[in-house]
Design an enzyme around this catalytic site. Structure first.
Site, PDB file in Angstrom:
ATOM      1  N   PRO A 264       0.810  -1.222   0.000  1.00  0.00           N
ATOM      2  CA  PRO A 264       0.000   0.000   0.000  1.00  0.00           C
ATOM      3  C   PRO A 264       0.842   1.271   0.000  1.00  0.00           C
ATOM      4  O   PRO A 264       1.814   1.379   0.758  1.00  0.00           O
ATOM      5  CB  PRO A 264      -0.788  -0.108   1.314  1.00  0.00           C
ATOM      6  N   CYS A 332       2.775  29.289 -15.518  1.00  0.00           N
ATOM      7  CA  CYS A 332       2.458  29.913 -16.787  1.00  0.00           C
ATOM      8  C   CYS A 332       1.905  28.897 -17.786  1.00  0.00           C
ATOM      9  O   CYS A 332       2.477  28.668 -18.842  1.00  0.00           O
ATOM     10  CB  CYS A 332       3.692  30.612 -17.334  1.00  0.00           C
TER      11      CYS A 332
HETATM   12  N1  LLP Z   1       2.956  -1.556  -5.955  1.00  0.00           N
HETATM   13  C1  LLP Z   1       3.276  -1.294  -7.233  1.00  0.00           C
HETATM   14  C2  LLP Z   1       4.008  -2.280  -8.011  1.00  0.00           C
HETATM   15  C3  LLP Z   1       2.901  -0.065  -7.797  1.00  0.00           C
HETATM   16  O1  LLP Z   1       3.192   0.202  -9.068  1.00  0.00           O
HETATM   17  C4  LLP Z   1       2.213   0.898  -7.005  1.00  0.00           C
HETATM   18  C5  LLP Z   1       1.850   2.203  -7.553  1.00  0.00           C
HETATM   19  C6  LLP Z   1       1.913   0.560  -5.676  1.00  0.00           C
HETATM   20  C7  LLP Z   1       2.298  -0.674  -5.189  1.00  0.00           C
HETATM   21  C8  LLP Z   1       1.191   1.508  -4.748  1.00  0.00           C
HETATM   22  O2  LLP Z   1      -0.066   1.850  -5.217  1.00  0.00           O
HETATM   23  P1  LLP Z   1      -1.048   2.701  -4.268  1.00  0.00           P
HETATM   24  O3  LLP Z   1      -1.336   1.850  -3.052  1.00  0.00           O
HETATM   25  O4  LLP Z   1      -0.332   3.929  -3.888  1.00  0.00           O
HETATM   26  O5  LLP Z   1      -2.249   2.961  -5.092  1.00  0.00           O
HETATM   27  N2  LLP Z   1       0.916   8.874  -9.114  1.00  0.00           N
HETATM   28  C9  LLP Z   1      -0.384   8.205  -9.176  1.00  0.00           C
HETATM   29  C10 LLP Z   1      -0.336   6.796  -8.631  1.00  0.00           C
HETATM   30  C11 LLP Z   1       0.691   5.944  -9.352  1.00  0.00           C
HETATM   31  C12 LLP Z   1       0.797   4.585  -8.744  1.00  0.00           C
HETATM   32  C13 LLP Z   1       1.994   3.873  -9.275  1.00  0.00           C
HETATM   33  N3  LLP Z   1       2.170   2.572  -8.712  1.00  0.00           N
HETATM   34  C14 LLP Z   1      -1.413   9.047  -8.440  1.00  0.00           C
HETATM   35  O6  LLP Z   1      -1.052  10.105  -7.912  1.00  0.00           O
HETATM   36  O7  LLP Z   1      -2.581   8.675  -8.389  1.00  0.00           O
END
Ligand code: LLP
Length: 405
Positions: A264, A332
């Site tokens: 997570p 900008c």
């Molecule tokens: N594990 C892997 C292999 C991942 O690629 C990711 C996120 C996670 C875990 C964690 O996912 P989470 O629990 O945070 O949803 N910048 C984007 C989110 C990109 C997620 C990339 N991978 C945003 O701001 O929504």
């Protein structure tokens, strides 16, 4: 707003450290982790914080002291984790499209590694044979996630080894006698539906017979957290029940001491973070009132990049009558945080606070328009401390080769 911090404390931090400012609540991070622990069997589950969401070492320290493991997406994140004192066994590195040299470095550091292409698996087999246990990331060809950009499991996604190539995977594994101990699937971010996680479980179940050394079923991250006031996130209790039951069934079926891993990111830090800015300019244009603030897409890109909703409060004047505003940045180009958004009546100089700013907020910030990156502050047991300072003008020049006269 479920946090141990009061609006008064947040406002005081903004006055003390200046804006724009990222503020984090350590207690909230720990309570999110404990909530996860309370709904999954401790015997068959381990959590790895996906630190790409927020890598400040003080945050990593809070995570480590809470007893959580860490998931990294680059070798530099791995090095930050080691810097903070995570033990190799508690570090996971899920690589994608990386040069094989990064995987060699990860092996030298003795951490857990997941490989996401047949190409790197082949190189891994040729170099290490059966000597180093490794995981493989599978792409299940399932579409899920808050938005296409954060959906990673579908059949056009660059991530993982397609589930349709399991025969090739098995051929490479047998050719080099690779010890595959982990099967990994991460389907996307902001997945509310427990059923989507259980689709990964179905893929795992089909693969377990073929891969007899597998001990770990890694379900990735992606739990949804509420961003809008009336939204609900993933039902963690229901997910815990479903995964625990699945793991018991798999343990009975295979006779192996299987364990589930999760990664997570947002779940641990999104709601623990607040981004505070100040209103520079109010501008009436037809029906629209623009509130122009002292930040932009350089500091919080999620609304522009993913059409993400971030709830916005006027913490200078929280009880005032609601009015509709277009909240825009000072960059900008068009950097609209919110359009037609009811917010307590704004005056120039007011503090405006974005919720859910902990995950992928500061972490995706840049110096675009040669603006300074904001400072970050952490509250622990009611006390605030600076955990990274605001840029200064010299920082903009630091990496640049000086002009010769
Ligand atoms: N594990 C892997 C292999 C991942 O690629 C990711 C996120 C996670 C875990 C964690 O996912 P989470 O629990 O945070 O949803 N910048 C984007 C989110 C990109 C997620 C990339 N991978 C945003 O701001 O929504």
């Amino acid at each position: 707003m479920k946090t141990s911090l009061s609006l008064e404390q947040l406002k005081e931090a903004a006055m003390q450290y200046g804006t724009p400012l990222y503020v984090y609540d350590a207690e909230k991070i720990v309570s999110q982790y404990q909530h996860l622990l309370s709904h999954f069997s401790s015997q068959t589950t381990r959590f790895f914080y996906a630190c790409k969401s927020l890598t400040n070492i003080h945050i990593l320290n809070v995570i480590k002291n809470a007893g959580c493991n860490i998931d990294c997406s680059s070798i530099n994140e791995v090095k930050l984790a080691i810097h903070v004192g995570f033990l190799p066994n508690n570090i996971l590195y899920t690589s994608n499209s990386v040069g094989f040299d990064e995987i060699i470095e990860a092996v030298q550091l003795g951490i857990n590694v997941n490989i996401d292409s047949l190409s790197n698996l082949e190189k891994f087999g040729a170099k290490y044979g059966s000597a180093y246990p490794v995981g493989v990331r599978i792409r299940p060809n399932v579409m899920a996630g808050g938005n296409l950009k954060i959906s990673t499991g579908h059949d056009k996604s660059k991530f993982g080894i397609p589930v349709t190539q399991l025969d090739e995977l098995k051929t490479i594994q047998e050719k080099y006698n690779i010890t595959i101990t982990t099967l990994h699937i991460h389907t996307g971010s902001e997945i509310k539906d427990v059923h989507i996680f259980m689709q990964s479980a179905e893929v795992f179940e089909k693969m377990l017979d073929q891969f007899p050394a597998v001990q770990v079923l890694d379900f990735g991250g992606g739990f949804k957290v509420p961003y809008k006031p009336d939204e609900t996130g993933t039902d963690i209790a229901a997910l815990g029940n479903a995964v625990d039951a699945f793991m018991q069934r798999m343990i009975a079926k295979t006779g192996r001491a299987l364990i589930a891993w999760f990664e997570p990111g947002k779940y641990l830090v999104s709601e623990a973070g607040f981004f505070i800015a100040q209103v520079n300019v109010l501008k009436q244009s037809g029906e629209t009132i623009f509130a122009g603030i002292n930040t932009g897409l350089n500091h919080l890109i999620r609304p522009m990049f993913y059409d993400a909703y971030h709830h916005i409060l006027n913490i200078s004047n929280p009880g005032a009558q609601l009015k509709n505003y277009a909240v825009v940045g000072n960059i900008c180009e068009t950097d609209t945080f919110a359009w037609d958004r009811p917010i307590a009546t704004i005056h120039e100089g007011d503090f405006i606070m974005f919720l859910n700013a902990g995950a992928y907020g500061y972490e995706m910030a840049s110096n675009y328009n040669a603006r300074f990156k904001p400072a970050q502050v952490l509250f622990e047991t009611g006390v605030s401390k600076l955990i990274s300072r605001r840029d200064e003008f010299e920082d903009l020049l630091n990496l640049q080769v000086p002009l010769t006269k």
